[in-house]
Design a protein around this motif. Structure first.
Motif, short mmCIF file in Angstrom:
data_model
loop_
_atom_site.label_atom_id
_atom_site.label_comp_id
_atom_site.label_asym_id
_atom_site.label_seq_id
_atom_site.Cartn_x
_atom_site.Cartn_y
_atom_site.Cartn_z
N PRO A 1 -27.04 74.16 -70.89
CA PRO A 1 -25.98 73.75 -70.09
C PRO A 1 -26.06 74.14 -68.71
O PRO A 1 -25.72 73.54 -67.61
CB PRO A 1 -24.89 74.26 -70.78
N ALA A 2 -26.40 75.28 -68.35
CA ALA A 2 -26.64 76.04 -67.05
C ALA A 2 -27.84 75.22 -66.44
O ALA A 2 -27.68 74.80 -65.05
CB ALA A 2 -26.91 77.32 -67.04
N LEU A 3 -29.03 74.91 -66.90
CA LEU A 3 -29.85 74.13 -66.29
C LEU A 3 -29.37 72.67 -66.08
O LEU A 3 -29.96 72.12 -64.94
CB LEU A 3 -31.09 74.11 -67.29
N ARG A 4 -28.84 72.03 -66.77
CA ARG A 4 -28.35 70.77 -66.58
C ARG A 4 -27.58 70.86 -65.22
O ARG A 4 -27.61 70.00 -64.42
CB ARG A 4 -27.35 70.19 -67.55
N ARG A 5 -26.61 71.72 -64.96
CA ARG A 5 -25.75 72.15 -63.95
C ARG A 5 -26.50 72.18 -62.46
O ARG A 5 -26.50 71.60 -61.67
CB ARG A 5 -24.88 73.01 -63.91
N THR A 6 -27.47 72.96 -62.68
CA THR A 6 -28.45 73.43 -61.55
C THR A 6 -29.18 72.38 -60.98
O THR A 6 -29.41 72.26 -59.85
CB THR A 6 -29.21 74.85 -61.91
N LEU B 1 -37.82 72.48 -64.06
CA LEU B 1 -37.90 72.56 -65.34
C LEU B 1 -38.98 73.65 -65.85
O LEU B 1 -38.96 74.22 -66.93
CB LEU B 1 -38.19 71.13 -66.05
N ALA B 2 -40.05 73.53 -64.97
CA ALA B 2 -41.06 74.65 -65.36
C ALA B 2 -40.78 75.98 -65.17
O ALA B 2 -41.04 76.83 -66.32
CB ALA B 2 -42.15 74.44 -64.57
N MET B 3 -39.60 76.29 -64.45
CA MET B 3 -39.25 77.78 -64.08
C MET B 3 -38.16 77.81 -65.44
O MET B 3 -38.31 79.01 -65.87
CB MET B 3 -38.48 77.95 -62.90
N ALA B 4 -37.43 76.99 -65.71
CA ALA B 4 -36.54 77.04 -66.93
C ALA B 4 -37.43 77.46 -68.07
O ALA B 4 -36.83 78.28 -68.96
CB ALA B 4 -35.71 75.92 -67.07
N GLU B 5 -38.33 77.31 -68.29
CA GLU B 5 -39.22 77.62 -69.54
C GLU B 5 -39.65 78.86 -69.54
O GLU B 5 -40.03 79.64 -70.92
CB GLU B 5 -40.74 76.59 -69.50
N SER B 6 -39.44 79.74 -68.41
CA SER B 6 -39.91 81.21 -68.59
C SER B 6 -38.52 81.99 -68.78
O SER B 6 -38.56 83.19 -68.98
CB SER B 6 -40.15 81.57 -67.10
N VAL B 7 -37.46 81.27 -69.03
CA VAL B 7 -36.08 81.93 -69.42
C VAL B 7 -35.90 81.74 -70.89
O VAL B 7 -35.77 80.79 -71.62
CB VAL B 7 -34.98 81.34 -68.62
N SER B 8 -35.38 82.94 -71.50
CA SER B 8 -35.38 82.83 -72.93
C SER B 8 -34.13 83.81 -73.20
O SER B 8 -33.92 84.94 -72.84
CB SER B 8 -36.35 83.29 -74.07
N THR C 1 -30.20 82.15 -61.17
CA THR C 1 -28.93 81.57 -61.82
C THR C 1 -29.19 81.46 -63.42
O THR C 1 -28.35 81.55 -64.19
CB THR C 1 -28.41 80.41 -61.27
N LEU C 2 -30.26 80.72 -63.61
CA LEU C 2 -30.67 80.45 -64.99
C LEU C 2 -30.70 81.87 -65.85
O LEU C 2 -30.33 81.91 -67.06
CB LEU C 2 -31.92 79.74 -65.14
N ARG C 3 -31.33 83.05 -65.39
CA ARG C 3 -31.52 84.24 -65.95
C ARG C 3 -30.26 84.85 -66.19
O ARG C 3 -29.92 85.34 -67.28
CB ARG C 3 -32.45 85.09 -65.19
N GLU C 4 -29.36 84.67 -65.33
CA GLU C 4 -28.15 85.26 -65.44
C GLU C 4 -27.17 84.72 -66.62
O GLU C 4 -26.55 85.11 -67.39
CB GLU C 4 -27.11 85.10 -64.03
N ALA C 5 -27.27 83.34 -66.45
CA ALA C 5 -26.55 82.42 -67.46
C ALA C 5 -27.15 82.45 -68.95
O ALA C 5 -26.51 82.73 -69.87
CB ALA C 5 -26.77 80.88 -67.19
N ALA C 6 -28.47 82.95 -68.97
CA ALA C 6 -29.20 83.36 -70.39
C ALA C 6 -28.63 84.72 -70.91
O ALA C 6 -28.34 84.81 -72.16
CB ALA C 6 -30.74 83.19 -70.41
N PRO D 1 -21.43 79.94 -67.45
CA PRO D 1 -22.13 78.86 -66.81
C PRO D 1 -22.00 79.34 -65.15
O PRO D 1 -21.40 80.25 -64.70
CB PRO D 1 -21.08 77.84 -66.73
N PRO D 2 -23.04 78.67 -64.25
CA PRO D 2 -22.88 78.81 -62.95
C PRO D 2 -21.68 78.63 -62.04
O PRO D 2 -21.25 77.86 -62.30
CB PRO D 2 -24.15 78.03 -62.38
N GLY D 3 -21.35 79.45 -61.36
CA GLY D 3 -20.26 79.47 -60.49
C GLY D 3 -20.35 78.53 -59.37
O GLY D 3 -21.61 77.90 -58.97
N ARG D 4 -19.57 78.33 -58.39
CA ARG D 4 -19.57 77.47 -57.19
C ARG D 4 -20.53 77.95 -56.26
O ARG D 4 -21.36 77.09 -55.74
CB ARG D 4 -17.99 77.47 -56.55
#
Length: 345
Positions: A64-69, A52-59, A11-16, A21-24
């Motif tokens: 905003p997507a991280l906060r929701r997930t 959070l560690a996984m989110a560090e690999s996304v660029s 979901t984070l990679r798709e948002a980046a 934003p992530p859907g339902r």
């Protein structure tokens, strides 16, 4: 953890990549992952740190997507925890109810889960709120009050040493017979949180599951006896009231005693109640007529007159040791049988 949070990372990679934003569906997947983590015993801190560690690999970082997930992960985690607590609470209350009813289906197996060793002795304390006397719709016991007392007892003694449940509008506490402090602490919290007019009945410690039932009945019966006898003490010990079940065991004998000794009081002007109350006050004051008069709110002379009236009508006097015992037993029997309001056969 990769298995749990794979959907989160996608979901984070798709948002980046898309900026959307992530859907339902994606957030529901995150909630399901959070719930699964809770069921597997993963701590919430470990779950969030891994996310959070996984989110560090996304660029670029899709904040905003991280906060929701992460919010969805925690929501699922908390929902699963609340559900587990509700299930545990329901199972606990169901077990206590079965225990007090004497229903033995899988009782030993379930007792082990809750830390009870059924071969040991347990004592039961029963608390009745004041509102119960008037027949309130819920027995006068607020669920929040019951929960506060339960939480306080568990915090001090542990969930494996006390069991608390609401039954028939009363709060019931089951504790090991050797842990007298538990029923004492239970009474302390009842005194602090219940409205004036409450009563606590303390059953004796008995061994085994049948002993729990016996102790529960003793506690409940102590409250009932306190009401019928007009006892003032808010805390009643079954061990102190053993004579009354003995009296009631032979109802025919106690009815005969009440009829023989007290029925002449029916002829008294004003009825028997003032004379019965005078005898009760005299017995409670160990024969001290001045103290009895204070209890009744009358003069000592009035007490003396009433006692003389009782002697003349019944032939019994509390000044005579043998007759005093007969009179006191008859008065107790009258209260137990609700005489003269309820005529005897």
């Amino acid at each position: 953890m990769d298995e749990l949070l794979g959907g989160h990372l996608r979901t984070l990679r798709e948002a980046a990549a898309t900026g959307r934003p992530p859907g339902r569906a994606e957030l529901d997947d995150c909630r399901a992952a959070g719930a699964l983590a809770a069921e597997r015993g993963v701590s919430v801190r470990a779950l969030v740190e891994a996310a959070l560690a996984m989110a560090e690999s996304v660029s670029p970082a899709p904040f905003p997507a991280l906060r929701r997930t992460v919010s969805a992960l925690m929501e699922g985690y908390e929902d699963a925890q609340r559900s587990a607590l509700r299930q545990e609470e329901f199972a606990r209350r169901e077990f206590v109810d079965d225990l007090l009813q004497g229903r033995v289906h899988r009782l030993a197996e379930r007792a082990e889960h809750f830390g009870l060793r059924l071969a040991e002795s347990y004592a039961v304390a029963v608390a009745r709120p004041a509102a119960h006397v008037g027949g309130g719709a819920d027995g006068g016991l607020a669920e929040g009050t019951a929960r506060r007392i339960e939480d306080a007892l568990i915090a001090r003694f542990g969930s494996h040493n006390v069991l608390v449940a609401v039954r028939d509008g009363m709060l019931v506490c089951v504790a090991p017979g050797g842990l007298a402090a538990a029923t004492g602490e239970f009474t302390h919290h009842v005194r602090r949180l219940f409205a004036p007019g409450w009563r606590v009945g303390l059953g004796r410690a008995h061994r085994g599951p049948g002993g729990v039932v016996a102790s529960y009945r003793e506690g409940a019966n102590a409250i009932e006896l306190g009401d019928r006898l007009g006892l003032r003490a808010p805390v009643l010990k079954a061990a102190d009231l053993l004579v009354f079940p003995v009296l009631l065991r032979d109802r025919a004998a106690i009815e005969d005693l009440v009829t023989t000794v007290l029925s002449p009081l029916l002829e008294a002007r004003g009825g028997p109640e003032p004379l019965l109350a005078t005898l009760e006050a005299v017995f409670a004051s160990q024969g001290n007529q001045t103290a009895a008069a204070r209890r009744l709110g009358v003069s000592t002379r009035a007490v003396t007159y009433r006692l003389e009236r009782i002697r003349r009508l019944t032939g019994f006097s509390p000044d005579d040791s043998t007759q005093r015992f007969t009179l006191e037993t008859a008065v107790l029997g009258a209260r137990l049988l609700d005489w003269p309001a309820q005529p005897l056969r």
